[in-house]
Design a protein around this motif. Structure first.
Motif, PDB file in Angstrom:
ATOM      1  N   ALA A  27       6.633 -10.320  -1.057  1.00  0.00           N
ATOM      2  CA  ALA A  27       7.100 -11.314  -0.083  1.00  0.00           C
ATOM      3  C   ALA A  27       8.180 -12.207  -0.685  1.00  0.00           C
ATOM      4  CB  ALA A  27       5.931 -12.162   0.403  1.00  0.00           C
ATOM      5  N   ARG A  28       7.991 -12.580  -1.953  1.00  0.00           N
ATOM      6  CA  ARG A  28       8.928 -13.500  -2.605  1.00  0.00           C
ATOM      7  C   ARG A  28      10.257 -12.831  -2.939  1.00  0.00           C
ATOM      8  NH1 ARG A  28       6.122 -14.245  -6.789  1.00  0.00           N
ATOM      9  NH2 ARG A  28       7.351 -13.054  -8.261  1.00  0.00           N
ATOM     10  N   THR A  29      10.210 -11.646  -3.529  1.00  0.00           N
ATOM     11  CA  THR A  29      11.436 -11.008  -4.016  1.00  0.00           C
ATOM     12  C   THR A  29      12.078 -10.067  -3.002  1.00  0.00           C
ATOM     13  OG1 THR A  29      10.277  -9.104  -4.973  1.00  0.00           O
ATOM     14  CG2 THR A  29      10.556 -11.078  -6.375  1.00  0.00           C
ATOM     15  N   ARG A  30      11.292  -9.579  -2.072  1.00  0.00           N
ATOM     16  CA  ARG A  30      11.743  -8.570  -1.102  1.00  0.00           C
ATOM     17  C   ARG A  30      12.248  -7.304  -1.785  1.00  0.00           C
ATOM     18  NH1 ARG A  30      14.683 -12.330   3.466  1.00  0.00           N
ATOM     19  NH2 ARG A  30      12.809 -13.471   3.970  1.00  0.00           N
ATOM     20  N   ASP A  31      11.822  -7.097  -3.023  1.00  0.00           N
ATOM     21  CA  ASP A  31      12.194  -5.914  -3.787  1.00  0.00           C
ATOM     22  C   ASP A  31      11.028  -4.935  -3.746  1.00  0.00           C
ATOM     23  OD1 ASP A  31      13.147  -4.008  -5.518  1.00  0.00           O
ATOM     24  OD2 ASP A  31      12.898  -5.230  -7.311  1.00  0.00           O
ATOM     25  N   LEU A  32      11.145  -3.938  -2.893  1.00  0.00           N
ATOM     26  CA  LEU A  32      10.085  -2.946  -2.755  1.00  0.00           C
ATOM     27  C   LEU A  32      10.544  -1.574  -3.240  1.00  0.00           C
ATOM     28  CD1 LEU A  32       9.624  -5.086  -0.145  1.00  0.00           C
ATOM     29  CD2 LEU A  32       7.580  -3.702  -0.166  1.00  0.00           C
ATOM     30  N   GLY A  33      11.572  -1.566  -4.064  1.00  0.00           N
ATOM     31  CA  GLY A  33      12.129  -0.323  -4.565  1.00  0.00           C
ATOM     32  C   GLY A  33      11.159   0.490  -5.401  1.00  0.00           C
ATOM     33  N   SER A  34      10.178  -0.162  -6.012  1.00  0.00           N
ATOM     34  CA  SER A  34       9.236   0.567  -6.859  1.00  0.00           C
ATOM     35  C   SER A  34       8.056   1.136  -6.068  1.00  0.00           C
ATOM     36  CB  SER A  34       8.701  -0.359  -7.966  1.00  0.00           C
ATOM     37  OG  SER A  34       7.995  -1.434  -7.407  1.00  0.00           O
ATOM     38  N   TYR A  35       8.019   0.877  -4.771  1.00  0.00           N
ATOM     39  CA  TYR A  35       6.927   1.384  -3.937  1.00  0.00           C
ATOM     40  C   TYR A  35       7.389   2.619  -3.175  1.00  0.00           C
ATOM     41  CZ  TYR A  35       4.868  -3.122  -4.931  1.00  0.00           C
ATOM     42  OH  TYR A  35       4.360  -4.215  -5.570  1.00  0.00           O
ATOM     43  N   SER A  36       6.530   3.599  -3.099  1.00  0.00           N
ATOM     44  CA  SER A  36       6.832   4.830  -2.390  1.00  0.00           C
ATOM     45  C   SER A  36       6.556   4.644  -0.893  1.00  0.00           C
ATOM     46  CB  SER A  36       5.971   5.964  -2.941  1.00  0.00           C
ATOM     47  OG  SER A  36       5.962   7.051  -2.064  1.00  0.00           O
ATOM     48  N   LEU A  37       7.579   4.845  -0.081  1.00  0.00           N
ATOM     49  CA  LEU A  37       7.414   4.735   1.365  1.00  0.00           C
ATOM     50  C   LEU A  37       6.389   5.746   1.869  1.00  0.00           C
ATOM     51  CD1 LEU A  37       8.203   3.523   4.077  1.00  0.00           C
ATOM     52  CD2 LEU A  37      10.128   5.129   4.150  1.00  0.00           C
ATOM     53  N   GLY A  38       6.415   6.951   1.314  1.00  0.00           N
ATOM     54  CA  GLY A  38       5.443   7.973   1.711  1.00  0.00           C
ATOM     55  C   GLY A  38       4.019   7.552   1.399  1.00  0.00           C
ATOM     56  N   ASN A  39       3.814   6.957   0.225  1.00  0.00           N
ATOM     57  CA  ASN A  39       2.484   6.503  -0.156  1.00  0.00           C
ATOM     58  C   ASN A  39       2.013   5.374   0.746  1.00  0.00           C
ATOM     59  OD1 ASN A  39       0.867   4.391  -2.089  1.00  0.00           O
ATOM     60  ND2 ASN A  39       0.268   6.531  -2.415  1.00  0.00           N
ATOM     61  N   ILE A  40       2.874   4.434   1.040  1.00  0.00           N
ATOM     62  CA  ILE A  40       2.501   3.320   1.915  1.00  0.00           C
ATOM     63  C   ILE A  40       2.199   3.829   3.321  1.00  0.00           C
ATOM     64  CG2 ILE A  40       3.324   1.176   2.980  1.00  0.00           C
ATOM     65  CD1 ILE A  40       4.851   0.623   0.375  1.00  0.00           C
ATOM     66  N   ALA A  41       2.960   4.803   3.798  1.00  0.00           N
ATOM     67  CA  ALA A  41       2.692   5.380   5.116  1.00  0.00           C
ATOM     68  C   ALA A  41       1.339   6.107   5.140  1.00  0.00           C
ATOM     69  CB  ALA A  41       3.817   6.340   5.504  1.00  0.00           C
ATOM     70  N   LEU A  42       1.036   6.848   4.073  1.00  0.00           N
ATOM     71  CA  LEU A  42      -0.261   7.537   3.996  1.00  0.00           C
ATOM     72  C   LEU A  42      -1.423   6.545   3.916  1.00  0.00           C
ATOM     73  CD1 LEU A  42       0.485  10.562   1.654  1.00  0.00           C
ATOM     74  CD2 LEU A  42      -0.184  10.623   4.060  1.00  0.00           C
ATOM     75  N   ILE A  43      -1.241   5.457   3.199  1.00  0.00           N
ATOM     76  CA  ILE A  43      -2.280   4.430   3.133  1.00  0.00           C
ATOM     77  C   ILE A  43      -2.562   3.887   4.534  1.00  0.00           C
ATOM     78  CG2 ILE A  43      -2.760   2.068   2.351  1.00  0.00           C
ATOM     79  CD1 ILE A  43      -1.279   2.850  -0.270  1.00  0.00           C
ATOM     80  N   ASN A  44      -1.514   3.627   5.301  1.00  0.00           N
ATOM     81  CA  ASN A  44      -1.702   3.124   6.660  1.00  0.00           C
ATOM     82  C   ASN A  44      -2.382   4.152   7.547  1.00  0.00           C
ATOM     83  OD1 ASN A  44      -0.393   0.310   7.357  1.00  0.00           O
ATOM     84  ND2 ASN A  44       0.832   1.233   5.743  1.00  0.00           N
ATOM     85  N   ALA A  45      -2.009   5.414   7.405  1.00  0.00           N
ATOM     86  CA  ALA A  45      -2.668   6.470   8.188  1.00  0.00           C
ATOM     87  C   ALA A  45      -4.139   6.573   7.804  1.00  0.00           C
ATOM     88  CB  ALA A  45      -1.957   7.807   7.963  1.00  0.00           C
ATOM     89  N   GLY A  46      -4.426   6.497   6.512  1.00  0.00           N
ATOM     90  CA  GLY A  46      -5.811   6.525   6.054  1.00  0.00           C
ATOM     91  C   GLY A  46      -6.607   5.343   6.574  1.00  0.00           C
ATOM     92  N   ASN A  47      -5.973   4.171   6.631  1.00  0.00           N
ATOM     93  CA  ASN A  47      -6.650   2.988   7.165  1.00  0.00           C
ATOM     94  C   ASN A  47      -7.008   3.153   8.639  1.00  0.00           C
ATOM     95  OD1 ASN A  47      -6.879   1.381   4.881  1.00  0.00           O
ATOM     96  ND2 ASN A  47      -4.883   0.441   5.166  1.00  0.00           N
ATOM     97  N   VAL A  48      -6.133   3.788   9.389  1.00  0.00           N
ATOM     98  CA  VAL A  48      -6.417   4.018  10.812  1.00  0.00           C
ATOM     99  C   VAL A  48      -7.650   4.908  10.954  1.00  0.00           C
ATOM    100  CG1 VAL A  48      -5.560   5.147  12.913  1.00  0.00           C
ATOM    101  CG2 VAL A  48      -4.054   3.645  11.602  1.00  0.00           C
ATOM    102  N   VAL A  49      -7.690   6.003  10.196  1.00  0.00           N
ATOM    103  CA  VAL A  49      -8.827   6.914  10.266  1.00  0.00           C
ATOM    104  C   VAL A  49     -10.094   6.235   9.731  1.00  0.00           C
ATOM    105  CG1 VAL A  49      -9.750   9.118   9.425  1.00  0.00           C
ATOM    106  CG2 VAL A  49      -7.348   8.943  10.116  1.00  0.00           C
ATOM    107  N   HIS A  50      -9.964   5.499   8.645  1.00  0.00           N
ATOM    108  CA  HIS A  50     -11.123   4.839   8.035  1.00  0.00           C
ATOM    109  C   HIS A  50     -11.712   3.768   8.964  1.00  0.00           C
ATOM    110  CE1 HIS A  50     -13.671   4.138   4.590  1.00  0.00           C
ATOM    111  NE2 HIS A  50     -13.459   2.838   4.672  1.00  0.00           N
ATOM    112  N   THR A  51     -10.883   3.196   9.816  1.00  0.00           N
ATOM    113  CA  THR A  51     -11.366   2.208  10.780  1.00  0.00           C
ATOM    114  C   THR A  51     -12.437   2.812  11.683  1.00  0.00           C
ATOM    115  OG1 THR A  51      -9.281   1.010  10.726  1.00  0.00           O
ATOM    116  CG2 THR A  51     -10.657   0.670  12.665  1.00  0.00           C
ATOM    117  N   LEU A  52     -12.293   4.089  12.032  1.00  0.00           N
ATOM    118  CA  LEU A  52     -13.296   4.761  12.862  1.00  0.00           C
ATOM    119  C   LEU A  52     -14.664   4.755  12.192  1.00  0.00           C
ATOM    120  CD1 LEU A  52     -11.140   7.799  14.027  1.00  0.00           C
ATOM    121  CD2 LEU A  52     -11.644   5.689  15.299  1.00  0.00           C
ATOM    122  N   TYR A  53     -14.676   4.807  10.863  1.00  0.00           N
ATOM    123  CA  TYR A  53     -15.931   4.756  10.121  1.00  0.00           C
ATOM    124  C   TYR A  53     -16.430   3.314   9.993  1.00  0.00           C
ATOM    125  CZ  TYR A  53     -18.968   4.554   6.036  1.00  0.00           C
ATOM    126  OH  TYR A  53     -19.999   4.281   5.179  1.00  0.00           O
TER     127      TYR A  53
END
Length: 107
Positions: A27-53
């Motif tokens: 939030a402070r630096t707005r530097d997200l270059g070290s984060y994988s967009l694919g990984n963050i997208a998969l985490i969000n998809a996993g959270n959606v499915v995990h919500t069902l549980y």
């Protein structure tokens, strides 16, 4: 409070606390270059499915932890999409020359 509930509460505080520095820095630096967009997208998809549980479980620490994960991973995805596109469009890629490496490392 029984042992499983106490353990769940303590682990929730530890896991959430471990993510706070990452969120604060992003939030402070707005530097997200070290984060994988694919990984963050998969985490969000996993959270959606995990919500069902999670919704089938009684309300407790796991709901708090899962809610924190849902919000924090959604924030990271939103920030990644927003700040990566604006940063990549305006800043050219830079490369550290091999000759500058000892100077930058203080050698």
């Amino acid at each position: 409070m029984d042992i499983p509930l106490l353990a769940g509460t303590i682990s929730t505080v530890i896991f959430a606390g471990s993510m706070l520095p990452m969120l604060a820095k992003a939030a402070r630096t707005r530097d997200l270059g070290s984060y994988s967009l694919g990984n963050i997208a998969l985490i969000n998809a996993g959270n959606v499915v995990h919500t069902l549980y999670v919704v089938t479980l009684p309300v407790g620490p796991v709901w708090v932890l899962h809610g924190f994960y849902v919000v924090s991973s959604a924030l990271m995805l939103a920030w990644c999409l927003r700040y990566r596109s604006s940063t990549h469009a305006t800043e050219p890629a830079t490369r550290v020359a091999d000759a500058d490496l000892p100077v930058r490392l203080g050698v």
